[in-house]
Design a protein around this motif. Structure first.
Motif, PDB file in Angstrom:
ATOM      1  N   TYR A 298      62.316   8.550  21.356  1.00  0.00           N
ATOM      2  CA  TYR A 298      61.217   8.823  20.378  1.00  0.00           C
ATOM      3  C   TYR A 298      60.940   7.574  19.357  1.00  0.00           C
ATOM      4  O   TYR A 298      59.737   7.116  19.402  1.00  0.00           O
ATOM      5  CB  TYR A 298      61.270   9.759  19.254  1.00  0.00           C
ATOM      6  N   ARG A 299      61.937   6.941  19.072  1.00  0.00           N
ATOM      7  CA  ARG A 299      61.800   5.683  18.215  1.00  0.00           C
ATOM      8  C   ARG A 299      61.188   4.480  19.087  1.00  0.00           C
ATOM      9  O   ARG A 299      60.231   3.769  18.273  1.00  0.00           O
ATOM     10  CB  ARG A 299      63.198   5.453  17.836  1.00  0.00           C
ATOM     11  N   GLN A 300      61.579   4.530  20.292  1.00  0.00           N
ATOM     12  CA  GLN A 300      60.965   3.352  20.970  1.00  0.00           C
ATOM     13  C   GLN A 300      59.473   3.600  21.259  1.00  0.00           C
ATOM     14  O   GLN A 300      58.615   2.601  21.364  1.00  0.00           O
ATOM     15  CB  GLN A 300      61.769   3.169  22.345  1.00  0.00           C
ATOM     16  N   ASN A 301      59.026   4.934  21.452  1.00  0.00           N
ATOM     17  CA  ASN A 301      57.704   5.249  21.863  1.00  0.00           C
ATOM     18  C   ASN A 301      56.856   4.824  20.515  1.00  0.00           C
ATOM     19  O   ASN A 301      55.750   4.596  20.741  1.00  0.00           O
ATOM     20  CB  ASN A 301      57.518   6.705  22.307  1.00  0.00           C
ATOM     21  N   GLN A 302      57.423   5.115  19.356  1.00  0.00           N
ATOM     22  CA  GLN A 302      56.635   4.781  18.454  1.00  0.00           C
ATOM     23  C   GLN A 302      56.396   3.270  17.973  1.00  0.00           C
ATOM     24  O   GLN A 302      55.223   2.899  17.556  1.00  0.00           O
ATOM     25  CB  GLN A 302      57.303   5.655  16.796  1.00  0.00           C
ATOM     26  N   ARG A 303      57.584   2.600  18.263  1.00  0.00           N
ATOM     27  CA  ARG A 303      57.231   1.200  18.207  1.00  0.00           C
ATOM     28  C   ARG A 303      55.793   0.579  19.352  1.00  0.00           C
ATOM     29  O   ARG A 303      55.201  -0.147  18.796  1.00  0.00           O
ATOM     30  CB  ARG A 303      58.552   0.451  18.366  1.00  0.00           C
ATOM     31  N   GLU A 304      56.176   1.261  20.578  1.00  0.00           N
ATOM     32  CA  GLU A 304      55.269   0.810  21.434  1.00  0.00           C
ATOM     33  C   GLU A 304      53.863   1.132  21.115  1.00  0.00           C
ATOM     34  O   GLU A 304      53.029   0.561  21.278  1.00  0.00           O
ATOM     35  CB  GLU A 304      55.504   1.401  22.629  1.00  0.00           C
ATOM     36  N   PHE A 305      53.773   2.249  20.635  1.00  0.00           N
ATOM     37  CA  PHE A 305      52.333   2.836  19.865  1.00  0.00           C
ATOM     38  C   PHE A 305      51.784   2.048  18.950  1.00  0.00           C
ATOM     39  O   PHE A 305      50.629   1.761  18.945  1.00  0.00           O
ATOM     40  CB  PHE A 305      52.541   4.448  19.477  1.00  0.00           C
ATOM     41  N   LEU A 306      52.700   1.470  17.887  1.00  0.00           N
ATOM     42  CA  LEU A 306      52.043   0.808  16.840  1.00  0.00           C
ATOM     43  C   LEU A 306      51.729  -0.657  17.644  1.00  0.00           C
ATOM     44  O   LEU A 306      50.754  -1.336  17.021  1.00  0.00           O
ATOM     45  CB  LEU A 306      53.170   0.490  15.953  1.00  0.00           C
ATOM     46  N   ASN A 307      52.494  -1.136  18.640  1.00  0.00           N
ATOM     47  CA  ASN A 307      51.899  -2.419  19.148  1.00  0.00           C
ATOM     48  C   ASN A 307      50.767  -2.156  19.927  1.00  0.00           C
ATOM     49  O   ASN A 307      49.797  -3.438  20.137  1.00  0.00           O
ATOM     50  CB  ASN A 307      53.013  -2.895  20.154  1.00  0.00           C
ATOM     51  N   HIS A 308      50.131  -1.196  20.392  1.00  0.00           N
ATOM     52  CA  HIS A 308      49.063  -0.953  21.251  1.00  0.00           C
ATOM     53  C   HIS A 308      47.963  -0.913  20.226  1.00  0.00           C
ATOM     54  O   HIS A 308      46.402  -0.725  20.671  1.00  0.00           O
ATOM     55  CB  HIS A 308      48.906   0.361  22.014  1.00  0.00           C
ATOM     56  N   VAL A 309      48.042  -0.411  18.772  1.00  0.00           N
ATOM     57  CA  VAL A 309      47.081  -0.058  18.080  1.00  0.00           C
ATOM     58  C   VAL A 309      46.543  -1.373  17.015  1.00  0.00           C
ATOM     59  O   VAL A 309      45.932  -1.205  15.989  1.00  0.00           O
ATOM     60  CB  VAL A 309      47.283   1.162  17.046  1.00  0.00           C
TER      61      VAL A 309
ATOM     62  N   GLU B 155      43.173   8.051  24.854  1.00  0.00           N
ATOM     63  CA  GLU B 155      44.607   8.389  25.180  1.00  0.00           C
ATOM     64  C   GLU B 155      45.524   8.125  24.006  1.00  0.00           C
ATOM     65  O   GLU B 155      46.494   8.755  23.692  1.00  0.00           O
ATOM     66  CB  GLU B 155      45.265   7.769  26.288  1.00  0.00           C
ATOM     67  N   ILE B 156      44.861   7.082  23.254  1.00  0.00           N
ATOM     68  CA  ILE B 156      45.726   6.784  21.895  1.00  0.00           C
ATOM     69  C   ILE B 156      45.756   8.073  20.915  1.00  0.00           C
ATOM     70  O   ILE B 156      46.910   8.257  20.504  1.00  0.00           O
ATOM     71  CB  ILE B 156      45.122   5.640  21.395  1.00  0.00           C
ATOM     72  N   PRO B 157      44.716   8.750  20.585  1.00  0.00           N
ATOM     73  CA  PRO B 157      44.905   9.765  19.837  1.00  0.00           C
ATOM     74  C   PRO B 157      45.714  10.858  20.199  1.00  0.00           C
ATOM     75  O   PRO B 157      46.542  11.668  19.638  1.00  0.00           O
ATOM     76  CB  PRO B 157      43.531  10.268  19.497  1.00  0.00           C
TER      77      PRO B 157
ATOM     78  N   ARG C  35      48.898  12.651  18.814  1.00  0.00           N
ATOM     79  CA  ARG C  35      49.238  13.917  18.775  1.00  0.00           C
ATOM     80  C   ARG C  35      50.519  14.750  19.166  1.00  0.00           C
ATOM     81  O   ARG C  35      50.998  15.394  18.665  1.00  0.00           O
ATOM     82  CB  ARG C  35      47.821  14.694  19.228  1.00  0.00           C
ATOM     83  N   GLY C  36      50.795  13.873  20.313  1.00  0.00           N
ATOM     84  CA  GLY C  36      52.278  14.407  20.759  1.00  0.00           C
ATOM     85  C   GLY C  36      53.183  13.949  20.047  1.00  0.00           C
ATOM     86  O   GLY C  36      54.275  14.681  20.051  1.00  0.00           O
ATOM     87  N   SER C  37      53.224  12.922  19.472  1.00  0.00           N
ATOM     88  CA  SER C  37      54.346  12.396  18.527  1.00  0.00           C
ATOM     89  C   SER C  37      54.348  13.104  17.384  1.00  0.00           C
ATOM     90  O   SER C  37      55.575  13.678  16.864  1.00  0.00           O
ATOM     91  CB  SER C  37      54.058  10.977  18.115  1.00  0.00           C
ATOM     92  N   LEU C  38      53.235  13.744  16.654  1.00  0.00           N
ATOM     93  CA  LEU C  38      53.582  14.463  15.496  1.00  0.00           C
ATOM     94  C   LEU C  38      53.946  15.802  15.906  1.00  0.00           C
ATOM     95  O   LEU C  38      54.638  16.423  15.124  1.00  0.00           O
ATOM     96  CB  LEU C  38      52.264  14.520  14.942  1.00  0.00           C
ATOM     97  N   ARG C  39      53.601  16.187  16.998  1.00  0.00           N
ATOM     98  CA  ARG C  39      54.136  17.555  17.683  1.00  0.00           C
ATOM     99  C   ARG C  39      55.426  17.663  17.916  1.00  0.00           C
ATOM    100  O   ARG C  39      56.223  18.591  17.442  1.00  0.00           O
ATOM    101  CB  ARG C  39      53.328  18.135  18.710  1.00  0.00           C
TER     102      ARG C  39
END
Length: 397
Positions: free
Chosen positions: A386-397, A356-358, A362-366
């Motif tokens: 969108y900004r909060q989702n990107q921060r959460e995504f970086l915390n998971h990777v 689900e990470i990739p 993919r959804g963020s880039l689209r």
């Protein structure tokens, strides 16, 4: 009466504007936007159509309105100036002449009958008796006719005077009657009331100023009589003090305005918006700097640039974690492929796939491509999410 006519002209113009394109299309084959089904809706929604329609109706009825105003004005002016009374009085001599002619014709007919009787009496009684009878009867008949004519004429004059008096007492003739003035309207009463209020206020102010102005007070040292303005008069000194006070107040106000205009204005240091065009690269700033810039641009209302700054923050964060390599000539698809390859090669991939990470990347880039390259509308809530989702995504990777 003009309002129904105006509405009829307006409706005719509306019907003509709607039906004429259809007639041109059906008869002559002329295709226009107005002949389509959506053309009528576009015509009705346009403000220029309604303005031109109202203007055409007004131009069509403007001559009629002006002619009506002119006729009503002339009619009311004639009634106000007494033209109807003048016409009635001017017709009186003609009526009297007609009545005099009728009376004269009746008198002539009576004399003819009397003459015939006299002729018959002459034939019967003789020449001498006929001459005597005619000499006695003719003067008496004339005197009787003149007396009856004068009495009838006086009676008709009295009747005519009474009729004129009754006619002049009507309400329509009170416009030019000084003894029966028209009652004041509510507007006249309001104007008079306002005038009295203004006059009363002015009198009150003037009396107050006269009380403040000393007339008989003087500071003269001797007992000499005052003759106009003197140097020792208190009124002169009060006037000079008032003038100097006004001058000083004006000078102080001018100096204050000049000081305010000459004061140095401290400009606010507003940081310029960095280059966020297609030639910019995410490696120019760190992750935290990009997200801080996105938050500032979002507060300033630059939503598209705020979304692009958050996107650069995502790429900078992934580059700092060594999930991808940032280059100016790479696309989002290449970034996604590189991240997917490295994500699958990590040591934990054999135990936990976490595909689900990739997909999130993919959804963020689209979403970024739709807003930045597709010019889709974006809201403040959308940029914040969108900004909060990107921060959460970086915390998971």
């Amino acid at each position: 009466m003009l309002f129904p006519l105006w509405i009829a002209v307006w409706l005719n113009g509306l019907i003509l504007a709607i039906v004429l394109p259809q007639l041109l299309h059906s008869i002559l084959g002329v295709n226009t936007l107005l002949s389509t089904q959506m053309g009528i809706y576009a015509l009705v929604q346009g403000s220029a159509f309604w303005l031109s329609l109202f203007a055409g109706a007004w131009l069509a009825l403007d001559p009629i309105v002006k002619c009506t105003f002119a006729v009503v004005y002339q009619y009311l002016r004639s009634r106000r100036e007494g033209d109807d009374l003048r016409g009635l009085l001017a017709s009186l001599p003609r009526e009297q002449q007609k009545k005099a002619q009728m009376i004269a014709s009746n008198a002539t007919g009576g004399r003819v009958v009397t003459g015939a009787l006299f002729v018959l009496a002459t034939i019967l009684a003789g020449l001498s008796l006929t001459a005597t009878a005619r000499a006695e009867q003719v003067p008496s008949a004339r005197s009787t006719t003149e007396t009856s004519g004068n009495s009838a004429r006086e009676a008709r004059i009295q009747i005519l005077r009474q009729a004129l008096d009754q006619e002049s007492q009507r309400a329509i003739y009170r416009w030019h009657d000084a003894e029966h003035p028209s009652p004041p309207t509510w507007f006249d009463k309001l104007i008079v009331k306002i005038g009295h209020s203004i006059e009363q206020a002015w009198n009150t102010l003037w009396n107050f100023l006269r009380k403040l102005w000393p007339r008989g007070l003087s500071l003269s040292l001797g007992n000499e009589k005052r003759g106009g303005w003197q140097l020792k008069d208190l009124r002169l000194w009060l006037t000079l003090v008032a003038i100097l006070t006004l001058v000083a107040a004006g000078v102080l106000f001018w100096l204050r305005q000049r000081r305010e205009m000459a004061s140095l204005s401290i400009p606010l240091a507003v940081a310029p918006i960095p280059d966020l065009s297609d030639s910019a690269a995410a490696s120019e700033r760190s992750e935290d700097e990009w997200f801080a810039l996105a938050s500032r641009l979002e507060g300033e209302g630059e939503l598209r640039f705020a979304l692009r700054a958050a996107y650069f923050g995502l790429l900078a964060g992934l580059a700092q974690r060594e999930w991808l390599t940032i280059r100016r000539d790479r696309t989002n698809r290449e970034y996604l492929n590189e991240f997917t390859r490295r994500w699958r090669r990590r040591p934990q991939a054999a135990i936990e796939a976490r595909t689900e990470i990739p997909e999130k990347l993919r959804g963020s880039l689209r979403q970024f491509d739709r807003v930045w390259y597709g010019s889709h509308a974006v809201t403040t809530e959308g940029v914040t999410t969108y900004r909060q989702n990107q921060r959460e995504f970086l915390n998971h990777v």
